[in-house]
Design a protein around this motif. Structure first.
Motif, mmCIF file in Angstrom:
data_model
loop_
_atom_site.group_PDB
_atom_site.id
_atom_site.type_symbol
_atom_site.label_atom_id
_atom_site.label_comp_id
_atom_site.label_asym_id
_atom_site.label_seq_id
_atom_site.Cartn_x
_atom_site.Cartn_y
_atom_site.Cartn_z
ATOM 1 N N MET A 178 -9.969 8.715 0.521
ATOM 2 C CA MET A 178 -8.749 8.941 -0.078
ATOM 3 C C MET A 178 -8.186 7.364 -0.302
ATOM 4 N N PHE A 179 -8.035 6.885 1.432
ATOM 5 C CA PHE A 179 -7.440 5.619 1.993
ATOM 6 C C PHE A 179 -8.065 4.551 1.436
ATOM 7 N N ALA A 180 -9.890 4.272 1.603
ATOM 8 C CA ALA A 180 -10.317 3.382 1.298
ATOM 9 C C ALA A 180 -10.197 2.881 -0.835
ATOM 10 N N ARG A 181 -9.662 4.790 -1.484
ATOM 11 C CA ARG A 181 -9.962 4.220 -2.798
ATOM 12 C C ARG A 181 -8.580 3.943 -3.207
ATOM 13 N N THR A 182 -7.595 4.030 -2.397
ATOM 14 C CA THR A 182 -5.777 4.152 -2.810
ATOM 15 C C THR A 182 -6.081 2.481 -2.344
ATOM 16 N N ALA A 183 -6.578 2.103 -1.339
ATOM 17 C CA ALA A 183 -6.050 0.250 -1.151
ATOM 18 C C ALA A 183 -6.791 0.140 -2.564
ATOM 19 N N ALA B 103 0.370 14.156 -3.244
ATOM 20 C CA ALA B 103 2.119 13.643 -2.177
ATOM 21 C C ALA B 103 1.265 13.546 -0.875
ATOM 22 N N TRP B 104 0.354 14.391 0.107
ATOM 23 C CA TRP B 104 0.386 14.660 0.876
ATOM 24 C C TRP B 104 -0.346 13.222 1.405
ATOM 25 N N ALA B 105 -0.464 11.787 0.420
ATOM 26 C CA ALA B 105 -1.204 11.131 1.142
ATOM 27 C C ALA B 105 -0.016 9.542 1.711
ATOM 28 N N ALA B 106 1.042 10.451 1.184
ATOM 29 C CA ALA B 106 2.260 9.125 1.056
ATOM 30 C C ALA B 106 2.478 9.403 2.800
ATOM 31 N N ILE B 107 3.378 10.613 3.288
ATOM 32 C CA ILE B 107 3.667 10.266 4.604
ATOM 33 C C ILE B 107 2.094 10.498 5.181
ATOM 34 N N ALA B 108 1.285 11.254 4.632
ATOM 35 C CA ALA B 108 -0.537 11.107 6.157
ATOM 36 C C ALA B 108 -0.318 8.892 6.565
ATOM 37 N N TYR B 109 -0.692 7.903 5.477
ATOM 38 C CA TYR B 109 -1.185 7.261 6.226
ATOM 39 C C TYR B 109 0.548 5.939 5.885
ATOM 40 N N ARG B 110 1.666 6.943 5.656
ATOM 41 C CA ARG B 110 2.398 6.355 6.760
ATOM 42 C C ARG B 110 2.704 6.419 8.114
ATOM 43 N N LEU B 111 2.203 7.742 8.607
ATOM 44 C CA LEU B 111 2.149 7.548 9.754
ATOM 45 C C LEU B 111 1.297 6.834 10.364
ATOM 46 N N PHE C 62 0.910 -1.223 -0.456
ATOM 47 C CA PHE C 62 0.136 0.359 -0.306
ATOM 48 C C PHE C 62 0.743 1.582 0.110
ATOM 49 N N LEU C 63 1.746 1.090 0.914
ATOM 50 C CA LEU C 63 2.936 2.677 0.904
ATOM 51 C C LEU C 63 3.772 2.574 -0.537
ATOM 52 N N ASP C 64 4.339 1.854 -0.689
ATOM 53 C CA ASP C 64 4.964 1.841 -2.270
ATOM 54 C C ASP C 64 3.818 1.973 -3.909
ATOM 55 N N TYR C 65 2.506 1.870 -2.904
ATOM 56 C CA TYR C 65 1.546 2.500 -4.262
ATOM 57 C C TYR C 65 1.358 3.517 -4.064
ATOM 58 N N VAL C 66 0.635 4.402 -2.511
ATOM 59 C CA VAL C 66 0.325 5.467 -2.536
ATOM 60 C C VAL C 66 1.959 6.290 -2.480
ATOM 61 N N GLU C 67 2.991 6.209 -2.915
ATOM 62 C CA GLU C 67 4.152 7.173 -2.634
ATOM 63 C C GLU C 67 4.377 7.574 -4.591
ATOM 64 N N ALA C 68 3.606 5.698 -4.682
ATOM 65 C CA ALA C 68 4.366 6.545 -6.590
ATOM 66 C C ALA C 68 2.833 6.821 -7.141
ATOM 67 N N SER C 69 1.571 6.717 -6.679
ATOM 68 C CA SER C 69 0.479 7.365 -7.740
ATOM 69 C C SER C 69 0.189 8.771 -6.906
ATOM 70 N N GLY C 70 0.401 9.118 -5.358
ATOM 71 C CA GLY C 70 0.243 10.225 -4.788
ATOM 72 C C GLY C 70 -1.534 10.286 -4.350
#
Length: 408
Positions: A349-354, A235-243, A225-233
């Motif tokens: 956004m978390f649900a859509r990205t998953a 930008a704020w989502a990469a750090i938010a979901y890592r936290l 999940f974190l690799d995908y969101v970092e690649a797709s954006g």
């Protein structure tokens, strides 16, 4: 103290619309101009009683009518006299206080509430309690009134003008119980201040909330999940979901995290604030609980330092691109204009990205469960996990994560 009962006629003169004259004759019998006065069941009974002495020989009188029988009026009069003697009888002014009036008084008395709680209570009172119960005199409120309000809420017939719920307006059992909890607190204060003899909300049965079994991701799924969101954006989502997935931050905590809460020299992250969504407003206040304010070492996630550096660079570029439109919020999780990312958007956004990453969607709050379970699987002590997650007791941590660990 004086009290008496009397019969009265519910009819009015058709010509003048005034009540029929009535009185007591020399023989002691009651009479009325109403032609139906002597019909069985036509008369009504009332009582009058002095409830409060206002001067020498003067009493403030309480009058109530429309009892179907003389016995019912006598019983009500006896209850009223008992209240007068016990010193619990309300004045006429207090009897005119409505539920709406008392809600306003109650809100004004709450001086130790968090801003988010104040906003939440005001919305519940405005959208649910006042429309259904506002005009009911506080002293006459019954469990039946509250049952009717609950049923209207559950059916979707009573709902806010701006509603983010299901199409039919239905809310969850948890929300209904929250509304009843606020009403119970409002009426409990009325009992303490002797505006009510008892709390009618105590007799209203609450439904058991829907049980939701927490779903979590494995360490591998969290990594995907974190690799995908970092690649797709974005930008704020990469750090938010890592936290959320690596540090177990609550949704409101990650949305309210500021750059000043990070000490990269010492290598720590400190949770000091929490953002709460109330309707479509966001209120920033203190952490959820006393233990919610906590410090977590950045070493809890070896990749966090690189993510932070990348986020700073992204924000610097966005600041230049936005120019005068840039909002210098100082937040770690900020959109392309530097403004806060609303908590509900972070969840959506978390649900859509998953789903886009091909994973079984989980709720954003379950990312916090995932973080705790990964820590536990890595062998961290429950006490350490408790401190990092900000739980009040270690028992909470053990109960929650002993429950979800088998799902890994």
């Amino acid at each position: 103290m004086q009290g008496s009962i009397y019969p009265h006629c519910p009819c009015r003169d058709p010509g003048t619309s005034k009540p029929h004259r009535r009185g007591k004759g020399p023989d002691g019998r009651y009479w009325s101009e109403c032609p139906r006065w002597d019909e069985r069941g036509h008369k009504r009974w009332g009582f009058v009683v002095g409830i409060r002495k206002t001067g020498p020989g003067k009493w403030e009188q309480r009058r109530k009518q429309n009892f179907p029988t003389r016995k019912a009026a006598e019983d009500a009069l006896a209850d009223e006299i008992g209240d007068v003697r016990a010193g619990t009888a309300l004045s006429l002014a207090d009897r005119r206080v409505t539920v709406s009036d008392w809600c306003d008084t109650w809100m004004a008395s709450k001086v130790n509430l968090r801003p988010s709680s104040v906003r939440s209570y005001r919305l519940i009172i405005r959208d649910y309690i006042k429309p259904s119960l506002g005009r009911v005199p506080l002293a006459e409120l019954t469990p039946a009134h509250i049952d009717a309000m609950r049923d209207r809420i559950r059916s979707g017939r009573l709902r806010p003008a701006v509603n983010r719920r299901a199409e039919g307006g239905q809310v969850s059992t948890r929300t209904v119980n929250q509304i009843l909890g606020v009403l119970h607190g409002i009426l409990a204060t009325a009992v303490k201040r002797r505006m009510l003899a008892w709390n009618p909300c105590s007799a209203v049965e609450r439904e058991s909330p829907e049980r939701h079994e927490a779903q979590i991701w494995s360490p591998a799924e969290a990594g995907i999940f974190l690799d995908y969101v970092e690649a797709s954006g974005p930008a704020w989502a990469a750090i938010a979901y890592r936290l959320a997935l690596r540090f177990g931050l609550r949704r409101g905590e990650l949305c309210a995290l500021r750059w000043s809460d990070l000490d990269e020299d010492v290598g720590t992250l400190t949770v000091r604030c929490n953002a709460v969504a109330v309707g479509r407003e966001v209120v920033i206040g203190e952490p959820k609980s006393r233990k919610g304010g906590r410090t977590i070492p950045l070493a809890a996630d070896p990749g966090m330092a690189a993510t932070l550096r990348a986020a700073r660079k992204v924000q610097a570029k966005a600041r230049l691109a936005a120019g005068p439109d840039w909002q210098d919020s100082g937040l770690v999780v900020a959109d392309e204009r530097g403004a806060m990312v609303p908590p509900w958007l972070a969840s959506e956004m978390f649900a859509r990205t998953a789903r886009a990453a091909g994973l079984t969607p989980i709720r954003l709050h379950e990312a916090r469960h995932t973080a705790g379970s990964i820590w536990r699987e890595a062998g961290l002590d429950f006490k350490v996990i408790q401190e990092w997650l900000g739980h009040a007791t270690m028992a909470i941590t053990a109960d929650i994560y002993s429950h979800v660990r088998p799902a890994i």
